[in-house]
Design a protein around this motif. Sequence first.
Motif, PDB file in Angstrom:
ATOM      1  N   LEU A 106      -1.294  21.840   1.954  1.00 43.37           N
ATOM      2  CA  LEU A 106      -0.030  21.102   1.911  1.00 43.37           C
ATOM      3  C   LEU A 106      -0.103  19.869   2.803  1.00 43.37           C
ATOM      4  CD1 LEU A 106       2.927  21.147   0.841  1.00 43.37           C
ATOM      5  CD2 LEU A 106       3.515  22.435   2.879  1.00 43.37           C
ATOM      6  N   ARG A 107      -0.636  20.058   4.014  1.00 43.33           N
ATOM      7  CA  ARG A 107      -0.741  18.916   4.930  1.00 43.33           C
ATOM      8  C   ARG A 107      -1.668  17.832   4.376  1.00 43.33           C
ATOM      9  NH1 ARG A 107      -1.595  22.692   9.422  1.00 43.33           N
ATOM     10  NH2 ARG A 107      -3.687  21.825   9.449  1.00 43.33           N
ATOM     11  N   ALA A 108      -2.769  18.243   3.754  1.00 42.30           N
ATOM     12  CA  ALA A 108      -3.692  17.256   3.171  1.00 42.30           C
ATOM     13  C   ALA A 108      -2.997  16.452   2.073  1.00 42.30           C
ATOM     14  CB  ALA A 108      -4.930  17.946   2.627  1.00 42.30           C
ATOM     15  N   GLU A 109      -2.230  17.138   1.232  1.00 39.11           N
ATOM     16  CA  GLU A 109      -1.513  16.428   0.160  1.00 39.11           C
ATOM     17  C   GLU A 109      -0.469  15.486   0.761  1.00 39.11           C
ATOM     18  OE1 GLU A 109      -2.248  16.042  -2.844  1.00 39.11           O
ATOM     19  OE2 GLU A 109      -0.468  14.927  -3.419  1.00 39.11           O
ATOM     20  N   ASN A 110       0.171  15.916   1.845  1.00 37.55           N
ATOM     21  CA  ASN A 110       1.136  15.025   2.505  1.00 37.55           C
ATOM     22  C   ASN A 110       0.443  13.777   3.040  1.00 37.55           C
ATOM     23  OD1 ASN A 110       3.556  16.416   2.124  1.00 37.55           O
ATOM     24  ND2 ASN A 110       3.101  17.802   3.808  1.00 37.55           N
ATOM     25  N   TRP A 111      -0.739  13.949   3.617  1.00 37.54           N
ATOM     26  CA  TRP A 111      -1.468  12.776   4.122  1.00 37.54           C
ATOM     27  C   TRP A 111      -1.864  11.842   2.983  1.00 37.54           C
ATOM     28  CZ3 TRP A 111      -0.899  10.824   8.540  1.00 37.54           C
ATOM     29  CH2 TRP A 111      -0.663  11.621   9.663  1.00 37.54           C
ATOM     30  N   ARG A 112      -2.209  12.405   1.831  1.00 35.28           N
ATOM     31  CA  ARG A 112      -2.521  11.545   0.673  1.00 35.28           C
ATOM     32  C   ARG A 112      -1.271  10.769   0.228  1.00 35.28           C
ATOM     33  NH1 ARG A 112      -6.384  15.580  -0.235  1.00 35.28           N
ATOM     34  NH2 ARG A 112      -4.965  17.027  -1.211  1.00 35.28           N
ATOM     35  N   LEU A 113      -0.117  11.440   0.250  1.00 33.57           N
ATOM     36  CA  LEU A 113       1.135  10.747  -0.089  1.00 33.57           C
ATOM     37  C   LEU A 113       1.426   9.626   0.914  1.00 33.57           C
ATOM     38  CD1 LEU A 113       3.461  13.726  -1.091  1.00 33.57           C
ATOM     39  CD2 LEU A 113       2.793  11.806  -2.553  1.00 33.57           C
ATOM     40  N   ILE A 114       1.203   9.921   2.190  1.00 35.76           N
ATOM     41  CA  ILE A 114       1.407   8.900   3.230  1.00 35.76           C
ATOM     42  C   ILE A 114       0.451   7.733   2.997  1.00 35.76           C
ATOM     43  CG2 ILE A 114       1.109   8.438   5.699  1.00 35.76           C
ATOM     44  CD1 ILE A 114       2.194  11.358   6.166  1.00 35.76           C
ATOM     45  N   GLY A 115      -0.786   8.033   2.656  1.00 33.46           N
ATOM     46  CA  GLY A 115      -1.762   6.981   2.368  1.00 33.46           C
ATOM     47  C   GLY A 115      -1.344   6.118   1.185  1.00 33.46           C
ATOM     48  N   GLN A 116      -0.840   6.751   0.140  1.00 33.56           N
ATOM     49  CA  GLN A 116      -0.382   5.994  -1.034  1.00 33.56           C
ATOM     50  C   GLN A 116       0.808   5.103  -0.665  1.00 33.56           C
ATOM     51  OE1 GLN A 116       0.450   8.943  -4.012  1.00 33.56           O
ATOM     52  NE2 GLN A 116      -1.704   9.455  -4.298  1.00 33.56           N
ATOM     53  N   ALA A 117       1.738   5.659   0.114  1.00 35.81           N
ATOM     54  CA  ALA A 117       2.922   4.880   0.509  1.00 35.81           C
ATOM     55  C   ALA A 117       2.509   3.679   1.351  1.00 35.81           C
ATOM     56  CB  ALA A 117       3.904   5.774   1.283  1.00 35.81           C
ATOM     57  N   ARG A 118       1.612   3.910   2.296  1.00 38.14           N
ATOM     58  CA  ARG A 118       1.158   2.804   3.147  1.00 38.14           C
ATOM     59  C   ARG A 118       0.410   1.760   2.328  1.00 38.14           C
ATOM     60  NH1 ARG A 118      -1.031   6.266   8.386  1.00 38.14           N
ATOM     61  NH2 ARG A 118       1.051   6.750   9.212  1.00 38.14           N
ATOM     62  N   SER A 119      -0.411   2.212   1.406  1.00 42.79           N
ATOM     63  CA  SER A 119      -1.166   1.282   0.561  1.00 42.79           C
ATOM     64  C   SER A 119      -0.225   0.402  -0.255  1.00 42.79           C
ATOM     65  CB  SER A 119      -2.086   2.075  -0.361  1.00 42.79           C
ATOM     66  OG  SER A 119      -2.774   1.219  -1.228  1.00 42.79           O
ATOM     67  N   ARG A 120       0.809   1.002  -0.810  1.00 44.80           N
ATOM     68  CA  ARG A 120       1.757   0.237  -1.635  1.00 44.80           C
ATOM     69  C   ARG A 120       2.615  -0.705  -0.795  1.00 44.80           C
ATOM     70  NH1 ARG A 120       3.283   4.956  -6.013  1.00 44.80           N
ATOM     71  NH2 ARG A 120       1.124   5.284  -6.625  1.00 44.80           N
ATOM     72  N   ARG A 121       2.732  -0.395   0.513  1.00 47.44           N
ATOM     73  CA  ARG A 121       3.439  -1.316   1.411  1.00 47.44           C
ATOM     74  C   ARG A 121       2.518  -2.426   1.904  1.00 47.44           C
ATOM     75  NH1 ARG A 121       4.789   0.023   6.158  1.00 47.44           N
ATOM     76  NH2 ARG A 121       3.780   2.032   6.359  1.00 47.44           N
ATOM     77  N   GLY A 122       1.246  -2.333   1.551  1.00 39.85           N
ATOM     78  CA  GLY A 122       0.293  -3.352   1.963  1.00 39.85           C
ATOM     79  C   GLY A 122      -0.418  -3.042   3.266  1.00 39.85           C
ATOM     80  N   ASP A 123      -0.222  -1.846   3.785  1.00 38.35           N
ATOM     81  CA  ASP A 123      -0.857  -1.434   5.037  1.00 38.35           C
ATOM     82  C   ASP A 123      -2.161  -0.698   4.703  1.00 38.35           C
ATOM     83  OD1 ASP A 123      -1.605  -0.447   7.499  1.00 38.35           O
ATOM     84  OD2 ASP A 123       0.172   0.829   7.759  1.00 38.35           O
ATOM     85  N   GLN A 124      -3.193  -1.464   4.407  1.00 35.64           N
ATOM     86  CA  GLN A 124      -4.448  -0.850   3.965  1.00 35.64           C
ATOM     87  C   GLN A 124      -5.143  -0.083   5.090  1.00 35.64           C
ATOM     88  OE1 GLN A 124      -4.994  -0.633   0.800  1.00 35.64           O
ATOM     89  NE2 GLN A 124      -3.215  -1.940   0.452  1.00 35.64           N
ATOM     90  N   LYS A 125      -5.056  -0.598   6.294  1.00 33.77           N
ATOM     91  CA  LYS A 125      -5.680   0.086   7.428  1.00 33.77           C
ATOM     92  C   LYS A 125      -4.987   1.439   7.684  1.00 33.77           C
ATOM     93  CE  LYS A 125      -7.130  -0.735  12.169  1.00 33.77           C
ATOM     94  NZ  LYS A 125      -7.129  -1.662  13.292  1.00 33.77           N
ATOM     95  N   GLY A 126      -3.659   1.426   7.642  1.00 31.40           N
ATOM     96  CA  GLY A 126      -2.900   2.661   7.824  1.00 31.40           C
ATOM     97  C   GLY A 126      -3.143   3.651   6.693  1.00 31.40           C
TER      98      GLY A 126
END
Length: 137
Positions: A106-126
């Motif tokens: 569950l935590r891994a999937e949450n981190w993937r969701l966080i990564g997708q959200a950050r990517s779509r906000r333009g925060d590639q490093k995050g």
Amino acid sequence: MKAIRRAASLAAALLLAGCAVLQPGTPPEPSRNTAVLALLDKAQAQSSAGQLEAADASLERALRIEPRNPFLWQELARVRLGQGQYRQAENLAAKSNALAGEDKRLRAENWRLIGQARSRRGDQKGAQAAFERAKGE
């Protein structure tokens, strides 16, 4: 001879008990509450059909029943991501992580969701940092 029988009985009992435990790859149930499960199923169907507002409402209802359910927070994060509300998606996934306990999947999937959200906000490093955290779970 009696000691050997006891040891064999104990070994058999332990073997059977081990079979009753969840296998390591078995995902945990999102809830035991039938109303919550029905609302979660409904929300997932609505989300798949592109009815994100309806999915949002179903998940909000489920969260009123089980406010500490990390699966519901994760699903709401997924809906917010679909709605383009990336900051909220990230915050909701983080909340799910805070409630996830030892559930690494569950935590891994949450981190993937966080990564997708950050990517779509333009925060590639995050986003990259979040995807790395997902791999580490």
